[in-house]
Design a protein around this motif. Structure first.
Motif, PDB file in Angstrom:
ATOM      1  N   GLY A  33       0.754  -1.240   0.000  1.00  0.00           N
ATOM      2  CA  GLY A  33       0.000   0.000   0.000  1.00  0.00           C
ATOM      3  C   GLY A  33       0.785   1.290   0.000  1.00  0.00           C
ATOM      4  O   GLY A  33       0.199   2.367  -0.097  1.00  0.00           O
ATOM      5  N   GLU A  34       2.112   1.253   0.113  1.00  0.00           N
ATOM      6  CA  GLU A  34       2.887   2.496   0.033  1.00  0.00           C
ATOM      7  C   GLU A  34       2.936   2.955  -1.424  1.00  0.00           C
ATOM      8  O   GLU A  34       2.998   2.139  -2.331  1.00  0.00           O
ATOM      9  N   ARG A  35       2.924   4.284  -1.582  1.00  0.00           N
ATOM     10  CA  ARG A  35       3.010   4.870  -2.917  1.00  0.00           C
ATOM     11  C   ARG A  35       4.146   5.877  -2.919  1.00  0.00           C
ATOM     12  O   ARG A  35       4.349   6.606  -1.961  1.00  0.00           O
ATOM     13  N   PHE A  36       4.879   5.938  -4.033  1.00  0.00           N
ATOM     14  CA  PHE A  36       6.036   6.825  -4.178  1.00  0.00           C
ATOM     15  C   PHE A  36       5.898   7.609  -5.474  1.00  0.00           C
ATOM     16  O   PHE A  36       5.527   7.051  -6.502  1.00  0.00           O
ATOM     17  N   VAL A  37       6.217   8.903  -5.408  1.00  0.00           N
ATOM     18  CA  VAL A  37       6.289   9.741  -6.611  1.00  0.00           C
ATOM     19  C   VAL A  37       7.623  10.459  -6.564  1.00  0.00           C
ATOM     20  O   VAL A  37       7.881  11.271  -5.676  1.00  0.00           O
TER      21      VAL A  37
END
Length: 165
Positions: A33-37
């Motif tokens: 569930g972690e998101r990175f941009v």
């Protein structure tokens, strides 16, 4: 009333008045569930800079960026819970990105390495369009609609922020 409304000038933005950001973005998510941009801006009102936005599975968003001024600018578009001042470096070699984050305080983060896939058919078509088309608000509006319809709800900010007109 209609006559009065037609006499009130509406604000108009000329292309020369708009802030321009030119650079690259890459995003990915984990199965937990972690998101990175990761973003690397070659041109902006603040010069060139890189940043990393991390959204935890619980929704908490942390921005890693080199200054509070940049953090304030990002806050115009995104809800940010935490800001960590850090030196963010992004090196790109072909389809591979290496992201390094060195916070001013505390230990450095792990190095992230991304390998980008091939462009989709839509991406390949868009990359061939001239900038005189792709840098217009109309194209941004069209792209926003297509992202929502074709990419199951993905959206962008169409080149404007919540607090700017």
């Amino acid at each position: 009333m209609r006559e009065l409304a037609s006499r009130i000038p509406l604000p108009r933005h000329r292309a020369a008045d708009l802030e321009r950001y030119r650079g690259r973005l890459a995003s990915f998510a984990t199965t937990s569930g972690e998101r990175f941009v990761a973003s690397c801006w070659d041109e902006s009102p603040f010069g060139s800079w890189c940043g990393l936005l991390v959204a935890e599975a619980d929704g908490c968003r942390t921005l890693y960026v080199e200054s509070e001024i940049l953090a304030d600018d990002v806050r115009l578009l995104h809800d940010i819970d935490n800001v960590v001042l850090a030196d963010v470096r992004i090196a790109q070699a072909g389809q591979e990105w290496a992201v390094e984050v060195d916070p001013v305080e505390g230990p450095p983060l792990s190095r992230l390495t991304l390998t980008l896939g091939s462009p989709t058919r839509r991406g390949a078509v868009i990359s061939r369009l001239p900038s005189s088309v792709t840098e217009t608000r109309g194209f941004a509006w069209f792209t926003e609609i297509m992202l929502r319809v074709l990419s199951l709800g993905v959206s962008s900010f169409r080149g404007s922020s919540r607090t700017r007109v």
